[in-house]
Scaffold this active site. Structure first.
Site, PDB file in Angstrom:
ATOM      1  N   SER A 269      -9.475  -0.789   7.063  1.00  0.00           N
ATOM      2  CA  SER A 269      -8.667  -0.897   5.720  1.00  0.00           C
ATOM      3  C   SER A 269      -8.185  -2.372   5.024  1.00  0.00           C
ATOM      4  CB  SER A 269      -8.067   0.464   6.242  1.00  0.00           C
ATOM      5  OG  SER A 269      -8.613   1.213   5.585  1.00  0.00           O
TER       6      SER A 269
ATOM      7  N   LYS B 108       0.994  -1.096   0.081  1.00  0.00           N
ATOM      8  CA  LYS B 108      -0.010  -0.031   0.410  1.00  0.00           C
ATOM      9  C   LYS B 108       0.588   1.246   0.214  1.00  0.00           C
ATOM     10  CE  LYS B 108      -3.843   1.431   3.064  1.00  0.00           C
ATOM     11  NZ  LYS B 108      -4.516   0.934   4.317  1.00  0.00           N
TER      12      LYS B 108
ATOM     13  N   SER C 218      -9.540   1.621   3.491  1.00  0.00           N
ATOM     14  CA  SER C 218      -8.701   2.333   1.954  1.00  0.00           C
ATOM     15  C   SER C 218      -7.503   0.961   1.375  1.00  0.00           C
ATOM     16  CB  SER C 218      -8.440   3.156   3.148  1.00  0.00           C
ATOM     17  OG  SER C 218      -7.155   2.599   3.934  1.00  0.00           O
TER      18      SER C 218
HETATM   19  N1  GLN Z   1     -12.757   2.774   6.801  1.00  0.00           N
HETATM   20  C1  GLN Z   1     -12.219   3.871   7.567  1.00  0.00           C
HETATM   21  C2  GLN Z   1     -11.678   5.548   7.761  1.00  0.00           C
HETATM   22  O1  GLN Z   1     -12.674   5.571   6.764  1.00  0.00           O
HETATM   23  C3  GLN Z   1     -11.062   2.931   7.964  1.00  0.00           C
HETATM   24  C4  GLN Z   1      -9.813   3.516   7.766  1.00  0.00           C
HETATM   25  C5  GLN Z   1      -8.914   2.230   7.736  1.00  0.00           C
HETATM   26  O2  GLN Z   1      -9.031   1.317   8.497  1.00  0.00           O
HETATM   27  N2  GLN Z   1      -7.180   2.957   7.696  1.00  0.00           N
HETATM   28  O3  GLN Z   1     -11.314   6.035   8.669  1.00  0.00           O
END
Ligand code: GLN
Length: 490
Positions: free
Chosen positions: A180, A81, A156
């Site tokens: 994420s 990532k 994400s």
């Molecule tokens: N979807 C969650 C957010 O937008 C989690 C994001 C993540 O785990 N980086 O904060």
């Protein structure tokens, strides 16, 4: 049926290499071609270091030929990532503000991968600064779901999950602050594990919310997941939040999987949530499976879980507003060309550099921390966080693992949810509690909806008990053939 080259697991690749029927160079060449073919549609990779990858592959083949000792992932490509630093390569966090930033050092996970012979070969798409659940907040456009390219791969770490599902990389790393890793793993039908807070060094990971962020692995098999987790885990003098405790050999532990019979807690609050039967049925079948194998299934209660999403959005945004203050137009990259004085450099550079969701979070977090509101929001959220953690502590006095759905829906269509942030935030309703409590959790693919979209359940274990997650997942995997089904592509 013989597995096609792009879908071989790391274990199968090593076996073929040792038998002389495959070289790392041939594998990397095939994957590079596949990226060229599929990436225009799927947009998983933001960049590939082709020359370096081929060089590393040849070096690994040479080591094998000369019968040198091989690292555990020798010659295996692993993509990251794009919020983890790889020296000399763009570290964008899928944001305009970091579009041209080249880090002068590598993350600890990168050093560990390379020391084990792995080929760190590509940078993966993500939501901007890991804020999102659909990959649509990426400055470079969304990654797409290999099972249906009109749908989101989740977020994400959408690029990380989609690349593994599409047979573009046998292994990838992502990061998980509120789900994420697990939510995109669920949307794409692959394994994704968020380790215990402190298990894996975050040195070189761009911080989003420091009390929640963890790096973790994606793979197409539990065995592969175990190898990658063992490799990246462990205390790191460069990260004071990494925890000094032994790292078990997760792969060796898996030998016991056939007889592993945990007592599994099923929290009623998670199953009361309105969910489509197409998602619930495969999860209920998984619970039945464990029961048939003689595992005890116990209904439990995690009464404060319903407070997890609002709690998370106070704490995560508060921490993000502070972490992202460093991107100021002075250091790192984007600087506004129209700024007339120093204040304008700050305002305009940040205004132009950050996307809408990131700005929304910075504003929310700054508000939650502002004097007069700090006690009402931030402090209160910290207190609720303790209640959520205590719920799990009590539950684990009676059960070995907790089983829940990973996400309330299968992969949704792109642009279906991004107009309404609240709907989007609810995607993480089942994953966020493990982050708030610092617990390890794994998304296990367990079936498909009638529309052929992957469904997964989530296993949560006590702190540093990742072995339990892997053992239970392996037991499920060995008795199902879901993992042999791949999306039809290109
Ligand atoms: N979807 C969650 C957010 O937008 C989690 C994001 C993540 O785990 N980086 O904060």
């Amino acid at each position: 049926m013989e597995t096609e080259l792009p879908f071989l697991t790391a274990h199968e690749i090593q076996a073929r290499r040792k038998a002389g029927s495959l070289t790392s160079e041939a594998l990397v060449t095939a994957l590079l071609e596949r990226v060229q073919l599929l990436n225009p549609t799927l947009n998983c990779f933001l960049g590939v270091d082709a020359e370096h990858a081929l060089e590393q592959a040849r070096a690994s083949d040479e080591r094998l030929r000369n019968q040198q000792t091989l690292g555990v992932l020798d010659g295996i490509p692993v993509a990251l990532k794009n919020n983890m630093a790889i020296e000399g390569q763009p570290l964008t966090c899928a944001s305009r503000i970091l579009e041209h930033f080249i880090p002068p050092y590598s993350a600890t996970v990168v050093d560990k991968l390379r020391a084990a012979g792995a080929i760190v070969w590509g940078r993966l798409n993500m939501d901007e600064f890991a804020m999102g659940s659909s990959n649509e907040t990426s400055y470079f456009g969304p990654a797409r779901n290999p099972w249906d390219s009109t749908r989101s791969p989740g977020g994400s770490s959408g690029g990380s999950a989609a690349a593994v599902a599409a047979g573009m990389s046998p292994l990838t790393l992502g990061s998980d602050t509120g789900g994420s890793i697990r939510q995109p793993a669920s949307f794409c039908g692959v394994y994704g594990l968020k380790p215990t807070y402190g298990r894996v060094s975050r040195y070189g990971l761009v911080a989003f919310a420091s009390s929640l962020d963890q790096i973790g692995p994606f793979a197409r098999s539990v065995d592969d997941l175990a190898v990658l987790l063992s490799l990246i885990s462990g205390v790191d003098p460069k990260d004071s939040s990494s925890f000094p405790t032994d790292v078990p050999d997760y792969s060796a532990a898996l030998k016991e999987a056939d007889s592993y019979c945990p007592c599994i807690g099923v929290p009623k609050e998670y199953f009361d949530y309105p969910m489509d039967d197409a998602v619930l049925q495969p999860i209920r079948d998984a619970i039945d499976f464990y029961q048939r194998k003689g595992c005890e299934i116990r209904e439990i209660s995690l009464p404060n879980s319903s407070l997890a999403v609002p709690t998370y959005y106070i704490l995560a945004t508060a921490e993000a507003s502070s972490n992202l203050a460093r991107f100021d137009g002075i250091r790192y990259t984007h600087r506004s060309e129209s700024a007339q004085d120093v204040m304008e450099v700050y305002f305009k550079s940040r205004g132009e550099g950050f996307g809408e969701e990131v700005k929304r979070r910075i504003i929310l977090g700054t508000f939650a921390l502002s004097s007069g509101y700090h006690d009402a929001y931030y402090l209160k959220a910290q207190q609720v966080r303790t209640l959520i953690r205590n719920d799990f502590n009590s539950a684990f006095e009676g059960v070995d693992l907790v089983l829940t759905p990973t996400a309330p829906t299968p992969a949704f269509r792109l642009s279906e949810q991004c107009t309404d942030p609240l709907t989007m935030y609810l995607n993480d309703i089942f994953t966020i509690p493990a982050n708030l409590a610092g617990l390890p959790a794994l998304s296990v693919p367990c079936g498909f909806t009638p529309e052929n979209l992957p469904v997964a359940f989530q296993l949560i274990a006590p702190h540093f008990e990742e072995s339990r997650l892997l053992l239970a997942a392996k037991r499920f995997e060995s008795n199902h053939d879901i993992h042999a089904t791949h999306p039809r592509l290109g």
